[in-house]
Scaffold this motif. Structure first.
Motif, PDB file in Angstrom:
ATOM      1  N   ILE B   5      20.406 -59.515 -15.314  1.00  0.00           N
ATOM      2  CA  ILE B   5      21.095 -59.947 -14.083  1.00  0.00           C
ATOM      3  C   ILE B   5      20.870 -58.923 -12.971  1.00  0.00           C
ATOM      4  O   ILE B   5      20.547 -59.289 -11.834  1.00  0.00           O
ATOM      5  N   ILE B   6      20.992 -57.629 -13.324  1.00  0.00           N
ATOM      6  CA  ILE B   6      20.780 -56.575 -12.312  1.00  0.00           C
ATOM      7  C   ILE B   6      19.350 -56.636 -11.786  1.00  0.00           C
ATOM      8  O   ILE B   6      19.104 -56.576 -10.579  1.00  0.00           O
ATOM      9  N   ALA B   7      18.382 -56.806 -12.705  1.00  0.00           N
ATOM     10  CA  ALA B   7      16.973 -56.891 -12.302  1.00  0.00           C
ATOM     11  C   ALA B   7      16.738 -58.084 -11.383  1.00  0.00           C
ATOM     12  O   ALA B   7      16.029 -57.979 -10.368  1.00  0.00           O
ATOM     13  N   ALA B   8      17.379 -59.213 -11.717  1.00  0.00           N
ATOM     14  CA  ALA B   8      17.238 -60.415 -10.888  1.00  0.00           C
ATOM     15  C   ALA B   8      17.841 -60.190  -9.509  1.00  0.00           C
ATOM     16  O   ALA B   8      17.246 -60.573  -8.483  1.00  0.00           O
ATOM     17  N   LEU B   9      19.011 -59.539  -9.467  1.00  0.00           N
ATOM     18  CA  LEU B   9      19.660 -59.254  -8.180  1.00  0.00           C
ATOM     19  C   LEU B   9      18.799 -58.323  -7.323  1.00  0.00           C
ATOM     20  O   LEU B   9      18.625 -58.544  -6.112  1.00  0.00           O
ATOM     21  N   VAL B  10      18.250 -57.284  -7.970  1.00  0.00           N
ATOM     22  CA  VAL B  10      17.375 -56.344  -7.238  1.00  0.00           C
ATOM     23  C   VAL B  10      16.163 -57.087  -6.684  1.00  0.00           C
ATOM     24  O   VAL B  10      15.772 -56.903  -5.524  1.00  0.00           O
ATOM     25  N   ALA B  11      15.577 -57.956  -7.516  1.00  0.00           N
ATOM     26  CA  ALA B  11      14.408 -58.734  -7.070  1.00  0.00           C
ATOM     27  C   ALA B  11      14.771 -59.616  -5.884  1.00  0.00           C
ATOM     28  O   ALA B  11      14.012 -59.715  -4.909  1.00  0.00           O
ATOM     29  N   ILE B  12      15.955 -60.254  -5.942  1.00  0.00           N
ATOM     30  CA  ILE B  12      16.390 -61.122  -4.832  1.00  0.00           C
ATOM     31  C   ILE B  12      16.559 -60.310  -3.546  1.00  0.00           C
ATOM     32  O   ILE B  12      16.105 -60.715  -2.474  1.00  0.00           O
ATOM     33  N   VAL B  13      17.181 -59.137  -3.685  1.00  0.00           N
ATOM     34  CA  VAL B  13      17.390 -58.277  -2.505  1.00  0.00           C
ATOM     35  C   VAL B  13      16.050 -57.864  -1.906  1.00  0.00           C
ATOM     36  O   VAL B  13      15.847 -57.913  -0.687  1.00  0.00           O
TER      37      VAL B  13
END
Lengths: 164, 165
Positions: B5-13
């Motif tokens: 989830i953190i990796a996905a959020l970082v990618a989205i940002v």
């Protein structure tokens, strides 16, 4: 090629070399962009003092702690950051400038200009230099008056002096 | 799972940031875009065909406000013009030159009012007159643009007088 020369032209890429190179680049950019700006002279208006197609630098610190003086050669910003004019300062604010039969008069008195070597036949009625301005003109006045860029300009536009 | 989830959020940002940097156009960018268009429409490149000329001269008028003042130290161009008059002036200028290039650089944009932009720039005009004579002029200009219906339009061009005889 000797080893010393080889080391100068083909240095080993070491960590120390890269640090030195980085320091040079970081120092050279502000120096040549803001302090000592390279110039290519593309006009004949300052001949014979400065010839066309000459190379020089605009030395900016000249007027950081002092004001321009009469007969100084000054560099005036003409357009943007790159186009500048090389001119001779002949009069200050409040003074009257006039050309009579090619002779320059400041406050009605003939200005001694040994640097003007070419014949000049300009005539220009007297005009007062406005507040905050200086009056600049080129040394080469052999062309018709209409074809020479000169006159009063804001002191703010003075960038510095040629380095040599 | 948390790591994903953190990796996905970082990618989205990161993607959102990249999208903003690449596609977001500020008012400054829009003003500069108008100048780039004017440079292109007003320039005449060697071998330019009649169709291109027609397209450019019609389009150039669309960059100007209802009334645009030109103070460019030349009686031929100085005055107050409508977009249609700008287009016809452009046609007349094109007839005089076999090729002409107008470029703008050292562009500095300020917004003194909400829908008004004040631009200081260096304009270079290089051209060859139909007779063969070469023209090369550089001037500092002050340009005013007004925003009308979300579009920045040229309202005034003024030459900055550097030396006054």
């Amino acid at each position: 090629m000797s080893i010393e020369l080889k080391e100068i032209f083909f240095p080993k890429i070491t960590r120390l070399f890269l640090i030195r190179l980085g320091i040079i680049i970081v120092c050279a950019y502000p120096f040549f962009a803001y302090i000592c700006i390279p110039l290519y002279i593309n006009g004949a208006s300052m001949e014979p003092t400065y010839n066309r197609f000459g190379f020089n630098f605009c030395w900016r610190p000249s007027y950081w702690f002092s004001s321009p003086k009469r007969h100084d050669i000054v560099i005036v910003r003409f357009a943007g950051k790159k186009i500048m004019l090389l001119k001779r300062l002949v009069a200050f604010e409040g003074e009257t400038v006039e050309f009579r039969d090619g002779k320059l008069l400041v406050n009605g008195v003939l200005l001694n200009e040994p640097y003007v070597r070419y014949p000049c036949d300009w005539n220009l009625p007297p005009r007062k230099v406005e507040k905050g301005n200086i009056y600049v003109v080129g040394d080469n006045r052999s062309m018709p008056i209409i074809g020479h860029e000169f006159g009063q300009t804001s002191l703010i536009r003075v960038m510095g002096v040629p380095l040599w | 799972m948390v790591k994903k989830i953190i990796a996905a959020l970082v990618a989205i940002v990161i993607i959102a940031g990249l999208y903003f940097v690449i596609f977001h156009k500020s008012d400054k960018d829009r003003v500069k875009r108008q100048l780039a268009l004017l440079s292109d429409y007003a320039s005449k490149y060697p071998g330019e065909g009649a169709a291109v000329m027609l397209m450019k001269t019609q389009a150039v008028g669309g960059l100007f406000d209802e009334h645009c003042g030109l103070e460019v130290g030349d009686d031929f161009f100085s005055g107050d013009y409508t977009p249609e008059e700008i287009s016809s002036k452009s046609v007349m200028m094109r007839r005089q030159f076999s090729n002409a290039l107008i470029s703008f650089y050292d562009i500095n944009v300020d917004f003194p009012e909400k829908d008004k932009a004040l631009v200081t720039l260096t304009a270079r005009f290089t051209g060859v007159v139909s007779g063969g004579e070469t023209v090369n002029q550089v001037r500092e200009l002050q340009v005013t643009l007004n925003r009308k219906n979300g579009k920045w339009l040229f309202a005034e061009f003024k030459i900055v007088t550097v030396l006054k005889k």
